[in-house]
Structure formats: structure tokens, C-alpha cells
Design a protein around this motif. Structure first.
Motif, mmCIF file in Angstrom:
data_model
loop_
_atom_site.group_PDB
_atom_site.id
_atom_site.type_symbol
_atom_site.label_atom_id
_atom_site.label_comp_id
_atom_site.label_asym_id
_atom_site.label_seq_id
_atom_site.Cartn_x
_atom_site.Cartn_y
_atom_site.Cartn_z
ATOM 1 N N LEU A 77 50.360 -50.648 -41.697
ATOM 2 C CA LEU A 77 50.989 -50.579 -40.682
ATOM 3 C C LEU A 77 51.125 -49.035 -40.448
ATOM 4 C CD1 LEU A 77 52.000 -52.115 -38.100
ATOM 5 C CD2 LEU A 77 54.163 -52.196 -39.126
ATOM 6 N N HIS A 78 50.095 -48.467 -40.135
ATOM 7 C CA HIS A 78 50.225 -46.845 -39.787
ATOM 8 C C HIS A 78 48.759 -46.472 -39.285
ATOM 9 C CE1 HIS A 78 50.683 -42.720 -40.806
ATOM 10 N NE2 HIS A 78 49.499 -42.624 -41.337
ATOM 11 N N LEU A 79 49.165 -45.586 -38.286
ATOM 12 C CA LEU A 79 48.032 -44.812 -37.313
ATOM 13 C C LEU A 79 48.092 -43.341 -37.889
ATOM 14 C CD1 LEU A 79 48.494 -46.479 -33.867
ATOM 15 C CD2 LEU A 79 46.448 -46.739 -35.376
ATOM 16 N N PRO A 80 46.851 -42.782 -38.204
ATOM 17 C CA PRO A 80 46.750 -41.334 -38.865
ATOM 18 C C PRO A 80 47.292 -40.584 -37.594
ATOM 19 C CG PRO A 80 44.755 -42.394 -38.672
ATOM 20 C CD PRO A 80 45.701 -43.660 -38.412
ATOM 21 N N GLU A 81 47.385 -39.223 -38.006
ATOM 22 C CA GLU A 81 47.627 -38.174 -37.001
ATOM 23 C C GLU A 81 46.248 -37.761 -36.422
ATOM 24 O OE1 GLU A 81 50.513 -36.975 -35.989
ATOM 25 O OE2 GLU A 81 51.667 -38.350 -37.383
ATOM 26 N N GLU A 82 45.378 -37.968 -37.123
ATOM 27 C CA GLU A 82 43.921 -37.627 -36.637
ATOM 28 C C GLU A 82 42.945 -38.442 -37.142
ATOM 29 O OE1 GLU A 82 42.931 -33.913 -38.623
ATOM 30 O OE2 GLU A 82 44.575 -32.744 -37.782
ATOM 31 N N LEU A 85 58.122 -60.520 -28.277
ATOM 32 C CA LEU A 85 57.721 -60.469 -29.526
ATOM 33 C C LEU A 85 59.036 -60.804 -30.464
ATOM 34 C CD1 LEU A 85 55.454 -57.511 -29.584
ATOM 35 C CD2 LEU A 85 54.832 -59.798 -29.715
ATOM 36 N N PRO A 86 58.696 -61.513 -31.478
ATOM 37 C CA PRO A 86 59.882 -61.657 -32.326
ATOM 38 C C PRO A 86 60.474 -60.436 -33.170
ATOM 39 C CG PRO A 86 58.096 -63.385 -33.027
ATOM 40 C CD PRO A 86 57.651 -62.237 -31.899
ATOM 41 N N ALA A 87 61.791 -60.319 -33.308
ATOM 42 C CA ALA A 87 62.395 -59.478 -33.928
ATOM 43 C C ALA A 87 61.694 -58.604 -35.234
ATOM 44 C CB ALA A 87 63.637 -59.526 -34.125
ATOM 45 N N ASP A 88 61.089 -59.713 -35.918
ATOM 46 C CA ASP A 88 60.665 -58.789 -37.309
ATOM 47 C C ASP A 88 58.966 -58.432 -36.955
ATOM 48 O OD1 ASP A 88 59.433 -61.559 -37.179
ATOM 49 O OD2 ASP A 88 59.827 -61.947 -39.140
ATOM 50 N N THR A 89 58.594 -58.476 -35.746
ATOM 51 C CA THR A 89 57.341 -58.003 -35.513
ATOM 52 C C THR A 89 57.026 -56.423 -35.811
ATOM 53 O OG1 THR A 89 56.958 -59.519 -33.908
ATOM 54 C CG2 THR A 89 55.410 -57.607 -33.991
ATOM 55 N N GLY A 90 55.984 -56.185 -36.581
ATOM 56 C CA GLY A 90 55.776 -54.655 -36.873
ATOM 57 C C GLY A 90 55.053 -54.159 -35.736
ATOM 58 N N LEU A 91 55.069 -52.830 -35.375
ATOM 59 C CA LEU A 91 54.375 -52.308 -34.512
ATOM 60 C C LEU A 91 54.243 -50.864 -34.575
ATOM 61 C CD1 LEU A 91 54.206 -53.246 -30.417
ATOM 62 C CD2 LEU A 91 54.452 -50.955 -31.163
ATOM 63 N N VAL A 92 52.999 -50.206 -34.416
ATOM 64 C CA VAL A 92 52.970 -48.828 -34.359
ATOM 65 C C VAL A 92 51.997 -48.432 -33.546
ATOM 66 C CG1 VAL A 92 53.614 -48.235 -36.747
ATOM 67 C CG2 VAL A 92 51.111 -48.762 -36.012
ATOM 68 N N ARG A 93 52.086 -47.484 -32.505
ATOM 69 C CA ARG A 93 51.057 -46.998 -31.510
ATOM 70 C C ARG A 93 51.126 -45.400 -31.376
ATOM 71 N NH1 ARG A 93 54.332 -49.897 -27.697
ATOM 72 N NH2 ARG A 93 52.600 -50.653 -26.757
ATOM 73 N N LYS A 94 49.997 -45.057 -31.038
ATOM 74 C CA LYS A 94 49.922 -43.534 -30.761
ATOM 75 C C LYS A 94 48.637 -43.338 -29.661
ATOM 76 C CE LYS A 94 50.243 -41.554 -35.236
ATOM 77 N NZ LYS A 94 51.690 -40.721 -35.081
ATOM 78 N N TYR A 95 49.107 -42.307 -28.958
ATOM 79 C CA TYR A 95 48.125 -41.674 -27.937
ATOM 80 C C TYR A 95 47.001 -40.773 -28.341
ATOM 81 C CZ TYR A 95 46.567 -39.116 -23.540
ATOM 82 O OH TYR A 95 45.850 -38.632 -22.619
#
Length: 256
Positions: A42-47, A97-107
Motif C-alpha cells: 500500500l504505497h505509491l512511489p514519488e517517481e 468506505l469502512p473505517a479500516d480501508t487502506g487508501l493512498v493516492r498521488k497526483y
């Protein structure tokens, strides 16, 4: 990269049978262990190749609906408009979404601001309802889906291509001067489970039922989504999706 038009005359009997099995497994199968193991990180890279990513912050207040880059704010923890605490989910996601949902996002954007897009990972928690058909959310947000197709993206070091569902959409909006306009966009996604990937919600449901019935386990599933604007009548966004997804995919794999 190639793509296949989605047919409305698909194997309906298979779909009905698959959904029936999945529904039975979800409701009646007992002795199923819930696993915390997921198929991705559950991670999005910087590049991502020559794309550069920045975080996004959202105000949970529906009346405000603020969206900000952290660098814009003197205090990244608080909405400058209404004072609500900022987070990585908008008001609709927080409410659905349920409270324990994991979410990551980037532009992400390339040099010169070209090929910009939003990337999001949603990972289910104990409540597996976090993962659902994205079409439901897109239409609820006022989008009209004008076309759906699966594109197959070659991946380095792997014989099997990555299959990604792409939805072309339009949405009525208002310009700053109040005049009406149409915003053309796309939303692309695929689902990831433990050792499994698919662009099909139905196939995901079948795999979930299979694991519950034959292995007695319910794994965490995730979906990865890419979204942005597009030029009507052009397929350039399909190449952008393919280029970005092929470079992002290795960064999402869990270490062996």
C-alpha cells in the motif's frame, strides 16, 4: 498494447453461475479465516519513470469539498476554508468506505505538466466491501460512461500482459463564468489479490468464492486506479495509461 471492446453479448450463463457461487460462498460458507495478507504494497512511489508524484489532501466536509496540495498550505493538517481536519479521502469515500480501508493516492505529471493523472490504491480491511465495481461510484458522481474496454499492457520480465479496464466518461460541469461545459475523462483500473490480478469484477468475485470454498480463507483485495482528462476522439490516453501502468506495476509488488 492491444485492446478488446467489451461485448454486451458475453457469456451470460457463466456470469449468472459465477455470481450465484460467489453469493453462496459469501453468505453461507462457514469456517472461513480472514487473512491480512495482500497482493501488493500500500504505497505509491514519488517517481514513476519521468512522472513526479505529489500527495493530495481532502476536506471531509461535503459543503466545502476542498482539495489541496500540501505545499499550498501553511498547516497541512487543517482545511484553510472551513477548519476541518484534512486527510487522504474525500467526503464521499469517508462516508462509503469502512473505517479500516487502506487508501493512498498521488497526483503525477511529466515535465511540462503533460500526461498528468491521479493514481489511487484502495485496499480492503476486515470488511471486504471496500472493493466494489468502480462504475457504481463513477456514475453516482455524475459521470456518464461512454465506452469500456480492456487493454493488455506488456510487462518487462513477464509473459502475461497486465489487463486493465478503461472507462471513457463525460460529465457536465460549469466553467468559472457559469457557462455549461462537458468534461471528458477516463478511469482505468485493475484488481489485485494474493497471487492474482484481473480487470474483471466478476472474475475477482469468483476467485474470492474459490478461496473461501476450497481454501477456507478470505484474502485482502485491492484495486489500482488511474484517472485523468482525455481528448474526445483520441486514443492518446490509452498509451498514457499503458506507459504509466507498466512502470508502476513493479513498484507495487510485495517482496518475496
Amino acid at each position: 498494447m492491444d485492446h478488446t471492446q467489451k461485448s454486451i453479448l458475453g457469456p451470460r450463463l457463466f456470469v449468472i453461475a459465477a455470481l450465484a457461487v460467489a453469493a453462496w460462498a459469501m453468505v453461507y460458507k462457514t469456517g472461513v479465516a480472514t487473512s491480512d495478507e495482500a497482493g501488493i504494497v500500500l504505497h505509491l512511489p514519488e517517481e514513476v519513470a519521468d512522472w513526479r508524484g505529489v500527495d493530495l489532501l481532502f476536506c471531509p466536509n461535503r459543503e466545502c469539498g476542498g482539495q489541496f496540495f500540501p505545499a499550498q498550505l501553511a498547516d497541512p493538517s487543517t482545511c484553510p476554508r472551513c477548519g476541518s481536519p484534512l486527510g487522504n479521502m474525500n467526503w464521499a469515500e469517508r462516508s462509503m468506505l469502512p473505517a479500516d480501508t487502506g487508501l493512498v493516492r498521488k497526483y503525477y505529471s511529466r515535465p511540462g505538466g503533460r500526461d498528468d493523472l491521479h493514481a489511487t490504491i484502495v485496499l480492503s480491511g476486515d470488511d471486504r466491501s471496500s472493493i466494489h465495481r468502480p462504475q457504481v461510484c463513477m456514475t453516482a458522481a455524475g459521470n456518464e460512461i461512454t465506452e469500456e474496454r480492456v487493454i493488455r499492457i506488456p510487462l518487462a520480465g513477464r509473459d502475461q500482459p497486465l489487463e486493465v479496464m478503461v472507462m471513457d466518461m463525460v460529465k457536465p460541469v460549469q466553467r468559472e463564468d457559469g457557462t455549461p461545459a462537458i468534461y471528458p475523462s477516463y478511469y482505468a483500473y485493475w484488481f489485485v489479490g494474493k497471487d492474482r490480478e484481473t480487470a474483471s469484477h466478476i472474475v475477482r468475485m469468483v476467485w474470492m468464492a474459490y478461496d473461501r470454498i476450497f481454501h477456507g480463507v478470505s484474502h485482502r483485495w485491492a484495486y489500482i486506479a488511474l484517472s485523468g482528462g482525455r481528448v474526445p476522439g483520441s486514443g492518446a490516453h490509452l498509451q498514457t495509461i499503458a506507459d504509466f501502468a507498466s512502470q508502476l506495476h513493479p513498484a507495487l509488488l510485495k517482496p518475496e
